[in-house]
Scaffold this motif. Structure first.
Motif, short mmCIF file in Angstrom:
data_model
loop_
_atom_site.label_atom_id
_atom_site.label_comp_id
_atom_site.label_asym_id
_atom_site.label_seq_id
_atom_site.Cartn_x
_atom_site.Cartn_y
_atom_site.Cartn_z
N ALA A 38 41.09 35.42 37.87
CA ALA A 38 42.50 35.62 38.25
C ALA A 38 42.85 34.78 39.48
O ALA A 38 44.02 34.66 39.81
N GLU A 39 41.83 34.22 40.15
CA GLU A 39 42.06 33.45 41.37
C GLU A 39 41.23 32.18 41.39
O GLU A 39 40.04 32.20 41.04
N PHE A 40 41.87 31.09 41.78
CA PHE A 40 41.16 29.85 42.09
C PHE A 40 41.75 29.34 43.41
O PHE A 40 42.88 28.85 43.43
N ASN A 61 42.86 35.06 47.13
CA ASN A 61 42.90 35.86 48.35
C ASN A 61 41.87 35.45 49.37
O ASN A 61 42.14 35.49 50.57
N GLY A 62 40.68 35.13 48.91
CA GLY A 62 39.60 34.87 49.85
C GLY A 62 38.34 34.46 49.11
O GLY A 62 38.40 33.60 48.23
N GLY A 63 37.25 35.14 49.44
CA GLY A 63 35.93 34.74 48.95
C GLY A 63 35.83 34.56 47.44
O GLY A 63 35.29 33.56 46.96
N LEU A 64 36.37 35.53 46.70
CA LEU A 64 36.21 35.48 45.25
C LEU A 64 36.90 34.26 44.63
O LEU A 64 36.35 33.59 43.77
N GLY A 65 38.10 33.97 45.12
CA GLY A 65 38.85 32.83 44.59
C GLY A 65 38.27 31.50 45.04
O GLY A 65 38.23 30.53 44.28
N PRO A 111 40.71 47.00 48.73
CA PRO A 111 40.83 47.43 47.35
C PRO A 111 42.04 46.84 46.65
O PRO A 111 42.91 46.25 47.28
N LEU A 112 42.05 47.04 45.35
CA LEU A 112 43.15 46.51 44.55
C LEU A 112 44.17 47.61 44.31
O LEU A 112 43.90 48.77 44.52
N GLN A 113 45.34 47.21 43.85
CA GLN A 113 46.40 48.18 43.60
C GLN A 113 46.62 48.35 42.10
O GLN A 113 46.63 47.37 41.38
N ASN A 168 34.94 36.75 36.23
CA ASN A 168 34.89 36.78 37.69
C ASN A 168 35.45 38.12 38.17
O ASN A 168 36.64 38.29 38.32
N ASP A 169 34.54 39.06 38.35
CA ASP A 169 34.87 40.46 38.60
C ASP A 169 35.55 41.07 37.37
O ASP A 169 35.52 40.49 36.28
N THR A 170 36.15 42.24 37.52
CA THR A 170 36.72 42.91 36.35
C THR A 170 38.16 42.49 36.07
O THR A 170 38.76 42.98 35.12
N HIS A 179 31.59 41.74 42.39
CA HIS A 179 31.74 41.19 43.74
C HIS A 179 31.90 42.24 44.83
O HIS A 179 32.19 41.89 45.98
N THR A 180 31.79 43.50 44.51
CA THR A 180 32.00 44.49 45.57
C THR A 180 31.30 45.81 45.28
O THR A 180 31.15 46.21 44.13
N LEU A 181 30.92 46.48 46.37
CA LEU A 181 30.34 47.82 46.28
C LEU A 181 31.32 48.87 46.77
O LEU A 181 31.08 50.06 46.61
N GLU A 241 38.62 46.48 57.84
CA GLU A 241 37.82 47.34 58.72
C GLU A 241 36.33 47.14 58.48
O GLU A 241 35.54 47.16 59.43
N TYR A 242 35.90 46.94 57.22
CA TYR A 242 34.46 46.84 56.99
C TYR A 242 33.89 45.53 57.54
O TYR A 242 32.70 45.43 57.83
N LYS A 243 34.75 44.52 57.72
CA LYS A 243 34.30 43.24 58.31
C LYS A 243 34.25 43.32 59.84
O LYS A 243 33.68 42.46 60.49
N ARG A 244 34.88 44.32 60.39
CA ARG A 244 34.75 44.73 61.79
C ARG A 244 35.19 43.69 62.81
O ARG A 244 34.53 43.48 63.82
N LEU A 265 27.93 46.50 52.95
CA LEU A 265 29.32 46.48 52.47
C LEU A 265 29.85 45.09 52.10
O LEU A 265 30.74 44.98 51.26
N GLU A 266 29.35 44.03 52.71
CA GLU A 266 29.81 42.69 52.33
C GLU A 266 28.91 42.23 51.18
O GLU A 266 27.71 42.05 51.35
N ALA A 267 29.51 42.04 50.01
CA ALA A 267 28.69 41.72 48.84
C ALA A 267 27.83 40.49 49.12
O ALA A 267 26.61 40.51 48.90
N SER A 268 28.46 39.42 49.58
CA SER A 268 27.69 38.22 49.91
C SER A 268 28.21 37.60 51.19
O SER A 268 27.51 37.46 52.18
N GLY A 269 29.50 37.23 51.16
CA GLY A 269 30.04 36.35 52.18
C GLY A 269 29.72 34.93 51.77
O GLY A 269 28.69 34.66 51.13
N THR A 270 30.65 34.02 52.06
CA THR A 270 30.41 32.60 51.78
C THR A 270 30.79 31.76 53.00
O THR A 270 30.25 30.67 53.18
C1 Z2T Z 1 36.87 39.14 47.14
O1 Z2T Z 1 37.22 38.01 47.78
C2 Z2T Z 1 35.56 39.61 47.16
C3 Z2T Z 1 35.24 40.73 46.46
C4 Z2T Z 1 36.22 41.40 45.73
O2 Z2T Z 1 35.86 42.52 45.04
C5 Z2T Z 1 37.52 40.96 45.70
C6 Z2T Z 1 37.83 39.83 46.40
CL1 Z2T Z 1 39.43 39.23 46.36
C7 Z2T Z 1 36.68 42.99 44.03
C8 Z2T Z 1 34.53 38.81 47.91
C9 Z2T Z 1 33.47 39.63 48.63
O3 Z2T Z 1 34.07 40.51 49.55
C10 Z2T Z 1 32.53 38.68 49.37
O4 Z2T Z 1 31.48 39.39 49.99
C11 Z2T Z 1 31.95 37.66 48.40
O5 Z2T Z 1 31.24 36.67 49.11
C12 Z2T Z 1 33.05 36.99 47.61
O6 Z2T Z 1 33.86 37.94 46.98
C13 Z2T Z 1 32.48 36.06 46.54
O7 Z2T Z 1 31.49 36.68 45.79
#
Ligand code: Z2T
Length: 835
Positions: free
Chosen positions: A86-88, A132-136, A289-291, A334-336, A373-375, A568-571, A667-672
């Motif tokens: 859904a994101e690039f 949005n960020g990491g996933l895209g 989270p998503l809406q 790429n995620d659900t 991509h998330t816990l 908040e979880y990224k602090r 809480l951070e799945a990976s970070g890039t």
């Molecule tokens: C997102 O950027 C990430 C996870 C999501 O879970 C949704 C979005 Cl938009 C639904 C991030 C993770 O927070 C980050 O740790 C990870 O590095 C990144 O995806 C790519 O895997």
């Protein structure tokens, strides 16, 4: 192969102006494009006109490769990866394409000779912020690596008219501004108005038995829209492969509401057109989270359906037998967000193409692979049954059928037990009924992966534990990676030159070669050059900061940087507590010998996430006080740079001394971003979270600043009943910091402003800031000391870069190819006819 060119007709060679790269040719081509595509002559042309003319010049050189790639894939019928996302979050194309084509130098010269400035033209590009960020951004890095590794692949997604909002800071608060990235045209996309897919919504289903006795279902939709393809070529680094990113735009079906139109309901017909086109208007700006919004589900279904229909169309051109579809294509989810694809492929195969259920299910299950991509439990997508019924009635039936068959299997596995069944079920029946998209993705996929080693272990132990019990062989880890082309070569030309001088340029396609830098960590002269490159980058960032914010920062100070979505979880607020701690130490003792630091923040908050927006206000408020305080005497500066995006990331990673990766462990799945910093020679201060764990393993514990609770410690603390108060009352320094915020010191005496944040920390502290505070402060003290020893710091910095080979997205993609996709490279030769 069929060709549109009649037999015997001579193939017209595309003239040299569209492929040549000599100085004269490039200059002529730029002027030609200015004239014929922008319809401008130089004396009235704007900077954007020149940007467009240059981009078309570069695009022409891509197209030659793109067409050869398409022809080769068509001829060879190669097994192909489709990356559904859904994101690039692509970032600007021009600079990247110049690098991958290898014509940056030539183009710069040509542009200079035309009296233009290449940097200005590069800055003219509006970045496509379709994520949005990491996933895209991960999806974008993977497209780059798939092309560079010559893997036949498509990206499939949504062409949002408005990408992630632009962020402005007014009075210290975030203000969202619409991202009108398409305003001045997009030279990188090729519209394909003839590639259109009908996508149905709503209505009802009915069933009948056909003359051969087959049970059939018909879906009478309430509404149809069309997905129209827009293609962007994705060129690999110094190869001929140019793959396709196909993004779908929603259009109204022209004649759909003819009835309304003819009966005089003109307004109704036009309204329908607007409703249809709304689907691809805007990117939802929430990361996690998503809406659960109807339009969001519509977007997900819209692009899943368009993409699958397109793949089936392509497949049927050469192969009538859809029962082998999965041999030709594999789809990475790429995620659900695209998980509805599981039900949609079943619908297309069973209802439209009349495969029997079992054959269709075999195809489906062997087509999809799912990346989680998330816990965070609140980020797991689930849709109310009622919404599904209303929007996708046929899919709900199919999901019920999939679920029933699946649960029959589960029952054999857990005879007489209902708990595992309730947890595994695709339908959540614990209260209001929901469709659980992660469960649908797991049931419908042959492979399931997490994005870092720790994340995958936690997935198996927690959120996807029941699926792991059932299907252990489907699970694997695929640690994320980032492309060194954009994140080192393009972003950090100084460092690129320095490295290549020493070890050649093979590392750009084989990042493990950076290991050859290791011995140079002991070389005094090399360290000095390394230090100079970093300093130059810091000077450039300092100039940018002054231009954007008016704040003057000292390039000799330690650049301590945290850029990422605000959460908040990224602090980010833990970082702020450290700043206030130092500030108080200076106020107590103005002559304190302290390592001067510049704290740089960047990141967007989801518009509806109040606490995240308050965190931005806290950062800017602390900056306002600290930056002006004469006692501080410039030793601490706090900068919040508005509108963090890919373009700004390219400036910031090369200029960092210290990378802040301080999320609550687990809480951070990976970070890039952590990888991008380290590749550019920043040291990390971080918790044992996500890919930090593996970065530390690679660079060595002695080259990484570790602090904080581990995941098991966090879990244990939570289980025994965490009391943040215990930490506050036993730590006077911490208490003073919190009290200073509460006193209104940073809010012109307003004691209410930051209360929501503070009471969160006092009462619940969901993300364990209080528990990690002292460990963080102590670790930062070590950082400050280490920075005083310049030689040692430079050696550590060199070793960070030298040991980052693993985190190239090329390695990630090779892992996916080998373990999940089972695809191999296809070498593209430039097609003679078009040279
Ligand atoms: C997102 O950027 C990430 C996870 C999501 O879970 C949704 C979005 Cl938009 C639904 C991030 C993770 O927070 C980050 O740790 C990870 O590095 C990144 O995806 C790519 O895997």
């Amino acid at each position: 192969m069929t060709s549109l060119i009649p037999e015997g007709c001579p193939i017209v060679a595309v003239e040299d102006d569209r492929t040549g790269t000599s100085l004269e040719t490039l200059k002529r081509a730029i002027m030609d494009n200015l004239f014929y595509l922008q319809a401008r002559f130089p004396s009235v042309a704007s900077r954007n006109d020149f940007y467009m003319a240059l981009s078309y010049t570069v695009r022409d050189r891509l197209l030659q490769r793109w067409i050869s790639t398409a022809e080769t894939y068509l001829q060879q019928g190669s097994r192909t990866v489709c990356y559904f996302s859904a994101e690039f979050l692509l970032g600007p194309h021009l600079g990247n394409n110049l690098i991958n084509l290898g014509i940056r130098q030539e183009v710069e010269e040509a542009v200079n000779e035309l009296g233009l400035d290449i940097e200005e033209l590069l800055n003219q590009e509006e970045e496509p912020g379709l994520g949005n960020g990491g996933l895209g951004r991960l999806a974008a890095c993977y497209l780059d690596s798939m092309a560079t590794l010559e893997i036949p692949s498509f990206g499939y997604g949504i062409r949002y008219e408005f990408g992630i909002f632009d962020q402005e800071i007014r009075d210290g608060w975030q203000v969202e501004v619409t991202d009108r990235w398409l305003r001045y045209g997009n030279p990188w996309e090729i519209p394909r108005p003839e590639v259109r897919m009908p996508v149905k919504f709503g209505g009802h289903t009915r069933s009948y038995t056909d003359s051969d006795g087959h049970y059939r279902v018909i879906w009478d939709a309430h509404h149809v829209v069309e997905g129209v393809a827009y293609d962007t070529p994705i060129l690999g680094y110094r190869v001929n492969t140019a793959n396709t990113l196909r993004l779908w735009r929603a259009e109204a079906v022209e004649s759909f509401d003819f009835q309304a139109f003819n009966t005089g309901n003109y307004y109704g017909a036009v309204r329908d057109k607007i409703t249809s086109e709304n689907i691809t208007k805007v990117l939802y700006p929430n990361d996690e989270p998503l809406q659960g919004k109807e339009l969001r589900l519509s977007q997900q279904y819209f692009f899943s359906s368009s993409s699958l229909q397109d793949m089936i169309r392509i497949y049927l051109q050469h192969n009538p037998d859809l029962s082998k579809f999965h041999q030709k294509f594999t789809v990475q989810l790429n995620d659900t967000h695209p998980a509805i694809s599981v039900a949609e492929l079943m619908r297309l195969l069973v209802d439209d193409h009349h495969l029997d259920w079992n054959t269709a299910w075999n195809v489906t299950q062997h087509t999809f692979a799912y990346t989680n991509h998330t816990l965070l439990p609140e980020a797991l997508e689930k849709w109310p049954i009622a919404l599904f019924q209303y929007l996708l009635p046929r899919h709900l039936e199919i999901i019920f059928e999939i679920n029933q068959r699946f649960l029959d299997q589960v029952r054999l596995h857990y005879p007489g037990q209902s708990d595992p069944l309730a947890r595994l079920s695709i339908i959540d029946e614990s209260g209001e009924r929901y469709v659980r998209m992660a469960n649908l993705a797991c049931v419908g996929s042959y492979a399931i992966n997490g994005v870092a080693a720790l994340h995958t272990e936690l997935l198996k132990a927690t959120v996807l534990h029941d699926f792991y019990q059932l299907y252990p062989e489907r699970f694997s880890n695929k640690t994320n990676g980032v492309t060194p082309r954009r994140w080192v070569v393009l972003s950090n030309p100084g460092l690129t030159g320095l490295i290549s001088e020493q070890i050649g340029d093979g590392w750009i396609k084989d990042l493990d070669q950076l290991g050859q830098l290791e011995p140079l960590a002991n070389d005094h002269h090399f360290r000095a050059c390394w230090g100079k490159t970093k300093h130059d980058n810091k000077v450039a960032l300092a100039e940018h900061i002054q231009a954007k914010t008016g704040i003057i920062v000292d390039p000799n100070s330690l650049f301590d940087i945290q850029v990422k979505r605000i959460h908040e979880y990224k602090r980010q607020h833990l970082n702020v507590l450290h700043i206030i701690t130092l500030y108080q130490q200076i106020k107590d003792n103005p002559h304190l010998d302290i390592t001067p630091r510049t704290f740089i923040f960047g990141g967007k908050a989801a518009p509806g996430y109040f606490t995240a927006k308050l965190m931005i206000k806290l950062i800017t408020a602390v900056g306002d006080v600290v930056n002006r305080d004469p006692d501080v005497a410039g030793r601490l500066k706090v900068v919040f740079l508005p509108d963090y995006n890919v373009t700004f990331g390219q400036r910031v990673y090369p200029a960092a001394d210290l990378s802040e990766q301080i999320s609550t462990a687990g809480l951070e799945a990976s970070g890039t971003g952590n990888m991008k910093f380290s590749m550019n020679g920043a040291l990390t201060i971080g918790t044992l979270d996500g890919a930090n764990v593996e970065i530390r393993e690679e660079v060595g514990a002695e080259n990484f600043f570790l602090f904080g609770l581990t995941t098991p410690e966090v879990q244990a603390l939570g289980a025994k009943g965490y009391q943040p108060w215990d930490y506050i009352q036993s730590n006077p320094q911490l208490k003073r910091v919190l009290d200073l915020i509460a006193s209104g010191h940073f809010s012109h005496g307003d004691t209410n402003l930051f209360q929501p944040l503070l009471s969160g920390l006092w009462n619940q502290d969901k993300y364990y800031l209080m528990a990690d505070y002292q460990s963080y402060i102590d670790c930062q003290q070590q950082v400050s000391q280490a920075y005083q020893n310049r030689e040692q710091w430079l050696a550590m910095s060199i070793l960070n870069t030298a040991r980052m080979g693993k985190f190239s997205s090329d390695r990630s993609i090779q892992d996916y190819c080998r373990d999940i996709w089972h695809v191999s490279p296809v070498i593209i030769k430039l097609n003679g006819g078009y040279q």
